[in-house]
Design a protein around this motif. Structure first.
Motif, PDB file in Angstrom:
ATOM      1  N   GLY A 120       7.843   5.275  -6.634  1.00 54.26           N
ATOM      2  CA  GLY A 120       9.147   5.537  -7.231  1.00 54.26           C
ATOM      3  C   GLY A 120      10.222   6.085  -6.309  1.00 54.26           C
ATOM      4  O   GLY A 120      11.321   6.362  -6.752  1.00 54.26           O
ATOM      5  N   LYS A 121       9.906   6.258  -5.023  1.00 56.16           N
ATOM      6  CA  LYS A 121      10.961   6.751  -4.125  1.00 56.16           C
ATOM      7  C   LYS A 121      11.823   5.587  -3.691  1.00 56.16           C
ATOM      8  O   LYS A 121      11.301   4.546  -3.298  1.00 56.16           O
ATOM      9  N   ASN A 122      13.131   5.756  -3.769  1.00 56.30           N
ATOM     10  CA  ASN A 122      13.987   4.737  -3.172  1.00 56.30           C
ATOM     11  C   ASN A 122      15.223   5.410  -2.615  1.00 56.30           C
ATOM     12  O   ASN A 122      15.648   6.435  -3.139  1.00 56.30           O
TER      13      ASN A 122
ATOM     14  N   ASN B 242      -5.470   5.787  -4.271  1.00 58.07           N
ATOM     15  CA  ASN B 242      -5.199   7.029  -3.530  1.00 58.07           C
ATOM     16  C   ASN B 242      -3.747   7.453  -3.693  1.00 58.07           C
ATOM     17  O   ASN B 242      -3.458   8.606  -3.993  1.00 58.07           O
ATOM     18  N   LYS B 243      -2.846   6.507  -3.497  1.00 60.60           N
ATOM     19  CA  LYS B 243      -1.437   6.905  -3.555  1.00 60.60           C
ATOM     20  C   LYS B 243      -1.040   7.323  -4.973  1.00 60.60           C
ATOM     21  O   LYS B 243      -0.364   8.334  -5.160  1.00 60.60           O
ATOM     22  N   MET B 244      -1.450   6.540  -5.976  1.00 60.42           N
ATOM     23  CA  MET B 244      -1.013   6.849  -7.342  1.00 60.42           C
ATOM     24  C   MET B 244      -1.608   8.165  -7.844  1.00 60.42           C
ATOM     25  O   MET B 244      -0.994   8.857  -8.654  1.00 60.42           O
TER      26      MET B 244
ATOM     27  N   ILE C 275       1.959  18.526  -2.426  1.00 56.87           N
ATOM     28  CA  ILE C 275       0.791  17.624  -2.460  1.00 56.87           C
ATOM     29  C   ILE C 275       1.168  16.252  -1.887  1.00 56.87           C
ATOM     30  O   ILE C 275       0.462  15.697  -1.050  1.00 56.87           O
ATOM     31  N   ARG C 276       2.305  15.751  -2.328  1.00 56.23           N
ATOM     32  CA  ARG C 276       2.713  14.409  -1.894  1.00 56.23           C
ATOM     33  C   ARG C 276       2.950  14.353  -0.390  1.00 56.23           C
ATOM     34  O   ARG C 276       2.952  13.270   0.203  1.00 56.23           O
ATOM     35  N   ILE C 277       3.117  15.523   0.242  1.00 55.82           N
ATOM     36  CA  ILE C 277       3.359  15.500   1.691  1.00 55.82           C
ATOM     37  C   ILE C 277       2.194  14.871   2.453  1.00 55.82           C
ATOM     38  O   ILE C 277       2.367  14.437   3.582  1.00 55.82           O
ATOM     39  N   VAL C 278       1.008  14.822   1.824  1.00 58.88           N
ATOM     40  CA  VAL C 278      -0.118  14.208   2.543  1.00 58.88           C
ATOM     41  C   VAL C 278       0.202  12.759   2.924  1.00 58.88           C
ATOM     42  O   VAL C 278      -0.282  12.246   3.937  1.00 58.88           O
ATOM     43  N   LEU C 279       1.039  12.108   2.110  1.00 58.86           N
ATOM     44  CA  LEU C 279       1.392  10.707   2.388  1.00 58.86           C
ATOM     45  C   LEU C 279       2.251  10.609   3.648  1.00 58.86           C
ATOM     46  O   LEU C 279       2.512   9.539   4.150  1.00 58.86           O
ATOM     47  N   ASN C 280       2.673  11.764   4.115  1.00 55.79           N
ATOM     48  CA  ASN C 280       3.526  11.828   5.294  1.00 55.79           C
ATOM     49  C   ASN C 280       2.781  12.130   6.579  1.00 55.79           C
ATOM     50  O   ASN C 280       3.399  12.350   7.618  1.00 55.79           O
ATOM     51  N   TYR C 281       1.464  12.163   6.493  1.00 54.06           N
ATOM     52  CA  TYR C 281       0.664  12.385   7.710  1.00 54.06           C
ATOM     53  C   TYR C 281       1.062  11.326   8.760  1.00 54.06           C
ATOM     54  O   TYR C 281       1.144  10.128   8.436  1.00 54.06           O
TER      55      TYR C 281
ATOM     56  N   VAL D 150       0.811  -1.223   0.000  1.00 53.66           N
ATOM     57  CA  VAL D 150       0.000   0.000   0.000  1.00 53.66           C
ATOM     58  C   VAL D 150       0.842   1.270   0.000  1.00 53.66           C
ATOM     59  O   VAL D 150       0.315   2.355  -0.156  1.00 53.66           O
ATOM     60  N   ASP D 151       2.161   1.124   0.201  1.00 49.98           N
ATOM     61  CA  ASP D 151       2.966   2.344   0.234  1.00 49.98           C
ATOM     62  C   ASP D 151       4.328   2.190  -0.442  1.00 49.98           C
ATOM     63  O   ASP D 151       4.535   2.665  -1.567  1.00 49.98           O
ATOM     64  N   ALA D 152       5.259   1.493   0.231  1.00 52.66           N
ATOM     65  CA  ALA D 152       6.656   1.512  -0.228  1.00 52.66           C
ATOM     66  C   ALA D 152       6.875   0.999  -1.649  1.00 52.66           C
ATOM     67  O   ALA D 152       7.782   1.455  -2.348  1.00 52.66           O
TER      68      ALA D 152
HETATM   69  N1  GLY Z   1       5.855   7.062   1.450  1.00 56.04           N
HETATM   70  C1  GLY Z   1       5.670   8.419   1.127  1.00 56.04           C
HETATM   71  C2  GLY Z   1       5.831   8.724  -0.314  1.00 56.04           C
HETATM   72  O1  GLY Z   1       5.910   7.820  -1.124  1.00 56.04           O
HETATM   73  O2  GLY Z   1       5.896   9.869  -0.685  1.00 56.04           O
END
Ligand code: GLY
Length: 346
Positions: free
Chosen positions: A124-126, A208-210, A223-229, A118-120
């Motif tokens: 595309g972040k690594n 949601n994430k995509m 915007i992407r900071i919301v994933l950091n709640y 659901v996240d990692a």
């Molecule tokens: N796990 C947070 C992000 O992908 O931005």
């Protein structure tokens, strides 16, 4: 089984969610090397294989260089594949290596944990850690294919499975009231891993994430900071416990604490904290530092807030739910935040 296609920048991304979806790995045309976590197996042929330990300690340059050596000796070219099978650590290390080798080769992520699905595993972040700094070296590099093989979830310890659900609850609270309601009304079957229901929450989390990643792939539009709640305080707790708290549990307490801070500062509607507490408690997720049952060094935790990536000068930009399914961001002076976080640490 669900198959969803996304376009992020110039990259086409296919995400497949379901039981037996991992068979797709065998259909990849080209050379492929397997980078896997110690605790999972892949019953297909690969040109080479490398096993990575789980945990932050394995996110290091030595593992990346070893993978690159293996790619080179297997003769991997730009149209070939690195297949990462495991949790966040494996996908970080493999994704980083895949992104820099020959300026990028095919990357397939096969997350084996709920957190990975659901996240990692997507977005595309690594990154790897370097000289004591977490995620200091990294790239944005989208996998072309993500396979969420739900059968992997059957082997997870129950506590780890539930812990991973904290990130699903995060999407519900900030972006998707229907998902929040679904998590609440399907509690029994989700708790006992009814895979049809699990497929639904993995699918909704993916959507949601995509969507967020599509709007702010490089995390520079606010915007992407919301994933950091929940993650500002969550990371502080992880640091203060010398990374002995599972990520989902730290985020769970982090979501509670950040919502309380936001409520105290009048940034969110009254009642949000109760809603956040209610769903986390339903799943038995921790809502206080006390419930984490680990010693959290206050000084280290408060200091970690200084290093938060959302800090701009003396302020931290915090994403918080205004009400369930809707979020906003607000700036908190670092010292104010530290003062309020102390209350959560008591
Ligand atoms: N796990 C947070 C992000 O992908 O931005």
């Amino acid at each position: 089984m669900r198959e969803i296609a996304y376009k992020i920048g110039q990259r086409e991304i296919k995400i497949v969610i379901g039981v037996k979806s991992s068979a797709l790995v065998d259909q990849l045309k080209g050379r492929k090397i397997l980078i896997r976590s110690k605790r999972v197996e892949m019953p297909f042929d690969f040109d080479a294989e490398y096993v990575v330990d789980d945990g932050e300690g394995a996110k290091n340059l030595e593992n990346v260089l070893e993978i690159i050596r293996i790619m080179k000796s297997a003769g991997l070219g730009r149209s070939d594949f690195v297949v990462a099978v495991g949790g966040g650590t494996v996908m970080d290390v493999a994704g980083f290596a895949a992104s820099i080798y020959m300026r990028g080769v095919g990357l397939v992520n096969v997350p084996t944990t709920i957190l990975g699905m659901v996240d990692a595993g997507m977005g595309g972040k690594n990154a790897i850690n370097f000289e004591g700094v977490k995620n200091l070296l990294g790239t944005f590099y989208q996998p072309g294919l993500i396979i969420d093989e739900l059968n992997f979830l059957s082997t997870l310890p129950q506590d780890e499975y539930i812990t991973g659900l904290a990130e699903v609850i995060k999407y519900g609270i900030t972006l998707d009231k229907d998902l929040y309601d679904y998590m609440s009304s399907n509690f029994e079957s989700l708790k006992s891993r009814d895979l049809a229901k699990v497929e639904e929450i993995v699918y909704r989390s993916t959507e949601n994430k995509m969507k967020i990643v599509g709007e702010d792939e490089l995390d520079n539009k606010g915007i992407r900071i919301v994933l950091n709640y929940g993650h500002t305080v969550g990371h502080a707790l992880e640091a203060g416990s010398n990374f002995s708290i599972p990520h989902g549990k730290a985020v769970s307490v982090g979501m509670v604490c950040e919502s309380k801070v936001a409520e105290e500062l009048g940034a969110v509607e009254e009642g949000v904290v109760e809603d956040v507490l209610w769903l986390l408690q339903l799943y038995g997720l921790p809502i206080s530092v006390d419930q984490l049952k680990v010693k959290v060094d206050r000084h280290i935790a408060l200091n970690a807030l200084v290093g938060d990536k959302k800090r701009v000068g003396g302020e931290i930009l915090m994403p918080v739910p205004v009400r369930i399914g809707e979020w906003t961001k607000f700036k908190v002076p670092l010292e104010t935040l530290q003062g309020l976080v102390v209350q959560c640490l008591e």
